[in-house]
Enzyme design. Structure first.
Site: not given
Ligand code: IPE
Ligand code: IPE
Ligand code: MG
Length: 247
Positions: A18, A129, A35
């Site tokens: 995240d 792995l 990403h």
């Molecule tokens: C969790 O992250 C899902 C992934 C990393 C794929 P999110 O960014 O979607 O989670 P929330 O919405 O902050 O809980």
């Molecule tokens: C996690 O990073 C990746 C996915 C959920 C696909 P985020 O896109 O949630 O990044 P933040 O939380 O907005 O910084």
């Molecule tokens: Mg996020």
């Protein structure tokens, strides 16, 4: 117990990757740049996991809730999955990595489903792995699909209600053949599970770091592993009981 001997107990690491969006925002870049940087981080950590001989790593790439993001971000993520699979799968295969996707892949485009199926097939006899990628996955969805499968078994008389226990349920979940995660890592500062491996993390050690996913490197992974090595896993027992078995 010495930290080094504890490392051998670390077989399975589950990661919520995240913070990509915030990483990009802090650089005044579009979210997709975060990403893309996140894919590089994952590639480095997989290489590191191979080097330290980790057994299994399960990463959260896309939750069922992530469909609610702006359509443009969803589209870019789907394209990124396809291109990342195309560019990375040969190296993964060379590194003896076995790929396995968990989640409902039926809603993905035909092209993405083909890439997923091909990558799994190509790496299916690898025994290094094991890399599980959770895509269109959620923990509750997994429990529901396990419930449906068990209900069908009962309906067809291949199982009775009395047979249903924790092992039966575990074996119906997407990670059935894998040991439960020993260590859970969430980058990006949030301290929540976000519908990840709800059943499997019952006794997993939970590690949260403020570091945003694109900045999480091998050194930080080692810090998390070192933190894990200092945890005493009791599984309901007392410290004294655990210490007695270690001496
Ligand atoms: C969790 O992250 C899902 C992934 C990393 C794929 P999110 O960014 O979607 O989670 P929330 O919405 O902050 O809980
Ligand atoms: C996690 O990073 C990746 C996915 C959920 C696909 P985020 O896109 O949630 O990044 P933040 O939380 O907005 O910084
Ligand atoms: Mg996020």
């Amino acid at each position: 117990m010495k930290a080094t001997s504890k490392i051998t107990e670390l077989e399975h690491v589950a990661i919520i990757m995240d913070g990509n969006g915030r990483w990009a925002k802090s650089r005044r870049l579009p979210r997709v740049a975060g990403h893309r940087a996140g894919v590089k981080t994952l590639r480095n950590l997989i290489e590191h996991s191979v080097k330290i001989k980790l057994n299994t790593i399960t990463v959260y790439a896309f939750s069922r809730e992530n469909w609610q993001r702006p359509q443009s971000e969803v589209d870019l993520l789907m394209n990124l999955f396809i291109s990342a699979l195309h560019s990375e799968v040969k190296d993964l295969h060379k590194n003896n990595v076995k790929l396995n996707f968990i989640g409902d892949r039926s809603t993905f485009s035909g092209q993405l489903q083909d890439s997923i199926n091909e990558s799994e097939l190509l790496t299916s006899s690898n025994n290094g792995l094991c890399l599980n990628i959770a895509a269109n996955y959620s923990g509750r969805w997994d429990i529901v699909q396990a419930y449906h499968s068990i209900a069908k078994d009962i309906e067809s008389n291949s199982m009775s209600i009395e047979d249903v226990d924790e092992t039966v349920i575990s074996n119906k979940l997407s990670l059935a053949v894998h040991k439960d995660p020993d260590l859970f890592i969430r980058t990006g500062g949030e301290q929540r599970i976000s519908n990840y491996l709800l059943w499997e993390t019952a006794y997993t050690e939970l590690y949260f770091t403020e570091t945003l996913w694109p900045d999480f490197d091998a050194k930080q992974f080692d810090i998390a592993i070192d933190w894990f090595s200092k945890r005493q896993r009791r599984f309901g027992k007392t410290s004294e009981q655990i210490e007695r078995t270690q001496n």
